[in-house]
Design a protein around this motif. Structure first.
Motif, PDB file in Angstrom:
ATOM      1  N   SER A 159      15.048 -66.629 -58.364  1.00  8.26           N
ATOM      2  CA  SER A 159      14.609 -66.120 -57.063  1.00  8.26           C
ATOM      3  C   SER A 159      15.078 -64.680 -56.920  1.00  8.26           C
ATOM      4  CB  SER A 159      15.179 -66.971 -55.923  1.00  8.26           C
ATOM      5  OG  SER A 159      14.650 -66.556 -54.670  1.00  8.26           O
ATOM      6  N   GLN A 182      11.823 -63.800 -52.622  1.00 11.08           N
ATOM      7  CA  GLN A 182      12.304 -64.233 -51.311  1.00 11.08           C
ATOM      8  C   GLN A 182      12.445 -63.058 -50.350  1.00 11.08           C
ATOM      9  OE1 GLN A 182      16.376 -65.409 -53.063  1.00 11.08           O
ATOM     10  NE2 GLN A 182      16.959 -64.618 -51.049  1.00 11.08           N
ATOM     11  N   THR A 198       9.229 -67.599 -52.572  1.00 13.77           N
ATOM     12  CA  THR A 198      10.218 -68.619 -52.915  1.00 13.77           C
ATOM     13  C   THR A 198      10.015 -69.909 -52.126  1.00 13.77           C
ATOM     14  OG1 THR A 198      11.902 -67.034 -53.620  1.00 13.77           O
ATOM     15  CG2 THR A 198      12.680 -69.173 -52.858  1.00 13.77           C
ATOM     16  N   ALA A 200      18.788 -72.901 -58.804  1.00 12.96           N
ATOM     17  CA  ALA A 200      18.401 -71.591 -58.280  1.00 12.96           C
ATOM     18  C   ALA A 200      19.257 -70.500 -58.916  1.00 12.96           C
ATOM     19  CB  ALA A 200      18.567 -71.564 -56.756  1.00 12.96           C
ATOM     20  N   TYR A 230      16.939 -72.580 -48.296  1.00 14.64           N
ATOM     21  CA  TYR A 230      16.124 -73.045 -49.417  1.00 14.64           C
ATOM     22  C   TYR A 230      16.604 -74.389 -49.960  1.00 14.64           C
ATOM     23  CZ  TYR A 230      13.953 -68.438 -49.396  1.00 14.64           C
ATOM     24  OH  TYR A 230      13.271 -67.295 -49.047  1.00 14.64           O
TER      25      TYR A 230
END
Length: 516
Positions: free
Chosen positions: A296, A341, A354, A371, A391
């Motif tokens: 990400s 993101q 994301t 992640a 997230y």
């Protein structure tokens, strides 16, 4: 196409035929001599990269990536092929310092963050007042600061909640200060007695404050090192624009020899440090081989890449490839994907997003996700709150049962040592021109100028706003300026309402309509 790459149904952006050159090194001496632009061997058009980075959605199988031999096996500074690692060429030295009597400084550039909840609103104002963050058309440029104030006031309550959840402020300054100290120690161990300074773009210590300390300390040679692995107009570019404006107006700085390392995502120490962290976190899962590695990165508006020539997307994709190739050498062949993101506002940002990708992976049956905050080297709000809280919650709601997150690099010894090597390798080029094009092309830090770099990636440069630390109230020059702008906006709004509705004081007084 690397078979382990997972494509979200959000899809990636359309390919482009434009080529993104690797940003050159910036030197003070090069202001007086033009050099041909040096393109990195890694600079590829998006159309050349499409087979590696754009995969077919929905039909993607969760298969294992094949072994790759694209990373250079020899200790070349640059490899002629795509995806080459840049390896350190610094040799151990045991007899005396590498430099003469002149004082050497290293300036670390970073974003900055509010240290208390009271700092949040002015920090957001500084962020959104930067024309590299919100780019307005020339006609509406006068609205930059009013718009920044409006957005900062609007977003401050929610942002305060986020910072409150991670301890009441950003840890970025503390971590960056620790990185600076570890870098200083590493340089001294390598016989380079340099001082290391921290300059933040949007909060204390501001870049201006760091420059003042550099002048007080009598630094004569300066290496500027943005703590952003990949170059972007909105991060490294914004900081370099600020430095350009500071240097231009200061006689001491004009005469100070300096060089800039604009990006370093391809360095061996960085790549291996990231691979080490990923490998370590994978072992915490019950079935590590079934975990999808989820990179990400912080997003940027799509227009930066497609219209302004920002190399960020190309460098980010190559960075992910290099990390995965390093993992494959270790027999780690997990499926992986990349998403972006932290988008803000109604404009289109780099895709896939994301949040949408996490939902899509859950829909496809992914049960374990790791992640990896790929564009961050320090923990801050985007990792501690956005990834760890928002997230993670979204992933669990989407059917993903096992969640993990790779920590930011922080002060990882291999990472810090490699940054020190990057600084040392740049020292021969501080304030000096390469002897020949051949030497320039072989260097880890190709030569160029601040003006040339910014002309390449930011041709429509705009005046930088001064940083704001607190709001000013009362009969001050700042208040008068804001009152005048607010009054002007109010008059424009009232005039617009009069014209569109046909009602109001101007109609009552007979001033409007102009023609009966």
């Amino acid at each position: 196409m690397r078979s382990g790459r997972i494509q979200s149904s959000a899809s990636c952006s359309a390919s482009s035929s434009s080529t993104f050159p690797h940003p050159p090194c910036l030197t003070s001496a090069s202001r007086h001599c033009k050099l041909p632009r040096l393109l990195s061997p890694r600079a590829l058009s998006l159309s050349q990269r499409v087979s590696r980075h754009c995969l077919v959605p929905e039909t993607t199988q969760f298969s294992f990536p094949k072994q790759s031999n694209t990373i250079a096996s020899k200790k070349h500074l640059f490899h002629a092929g795509e995806g080459a690692l840049v390896t350190s060429n610094t040799q151990p030295i045991s007899t005396g310092p590498l430099i003469g009597e002149e004082k050497i400084g290293v300036l670390l550039l970073n974003l900055g963050g509010p240290e208390t909840l009271d700092d949040v609103q002015p920090f957001l104002f500084n962020l959104f007042a930067d024309p590299d963050i919100i780019r307005l058309p020339r006609l509406f440029r006068f609205l930059q600061r009013p718009l920044a104030k409006f957005i900062s006031v609007l977003r401050a309550p929610k942002s305060k909640e986020g910072y409150a959840s991670i301890g009441g402020g950003s840890p970025l300054r503390r971590i960056t200060d620790a990185q600076a100290e570890e870098l200083r120690k590493s340089l001294w161990e390598k016989n380079v007695p340099a001082k290391v300074y921290v300059g933040m773009r949007y909060w204390h210590p501001f870049t201006e404050e760091a420059i003042e300390q550099i002048k007080k300390d009598g630094i004569r040679k300066l290496v500027v090192l943005p703590l952003y692995p990949q170059f972007s107009i909105s991060t490294s570019g914004s900081s370099l624009r600020l430095l350009e404006s500071i240097f231009r107006d200061d006689e001491y700085l004009v005469n100070m020899q300096h060089t800039v390392i604009p990006s370093w995502y391809q360095r061996e120490g960085y790549i291996k440090s990231m691979a080490n962290l990923i490998e370590r976190e994978l072992q915490k899962f019950d079935r590590p081989e079934k975990v999808v590695i989820f990179f990400s990165a912080h997003g940027v508006p799509l227009a930066y890449v497609e219209e302004a020539g920002d190399p960020y997307k190309a460098e980010m994709e190559e960075c992910v490839d290099l990390i995965m190739e390093e993992l494959e050498k270790r027999k780690i062949t997990n499926a992986y994907t990349l998403a972006y993101q932290s988008r803000v506002g109604p404009v289109e940002w780099l895709k896939p997003y994301t949040d949408e990708t996490i939902i899509d992976l859950g829909r496809k049956g992914v049960k374990s996700l790791l992640a990896v905050p790929i564009s961050f080297v320090s923990e801050h709000i985007e990792t501690l709150e956005e990834i760890d809280v928002e997230y993670k919650e979204l992933a669990l709601e989407s059917g993903i049962q096992n969640w993990g997150r790779v920590p930011a690099l922080g002060c990882e010894p291999m990472f810090i040592s490699d940054l020190a090597d990057a600084v040392i390798e740049s020292l021969p080029y501080v304030g000096a021109m390469a002897v020949s094009n051949l030497e320039a092309r072989q260097s880890l830090v190709p030569l160029g100028s601040v003006e040339e770099l910014l002309a390449t990636y930011d041709s429509q440069r705009r005046e930088l706003p001064p940083p704001v630390t607190v709001w000013e109230w009362g009969w001050t020059k700042s208040a008068e300026t804001w009152n005048g702008r607010a009054a002007m906006l109010a008059v424009l709004v009232l005039l617009l309402l009069e014209v569109t509705t046909g009602e109001g004081f101007l109609h009552q007084w007979g001033i409007l309509p102009l023609f009966r």
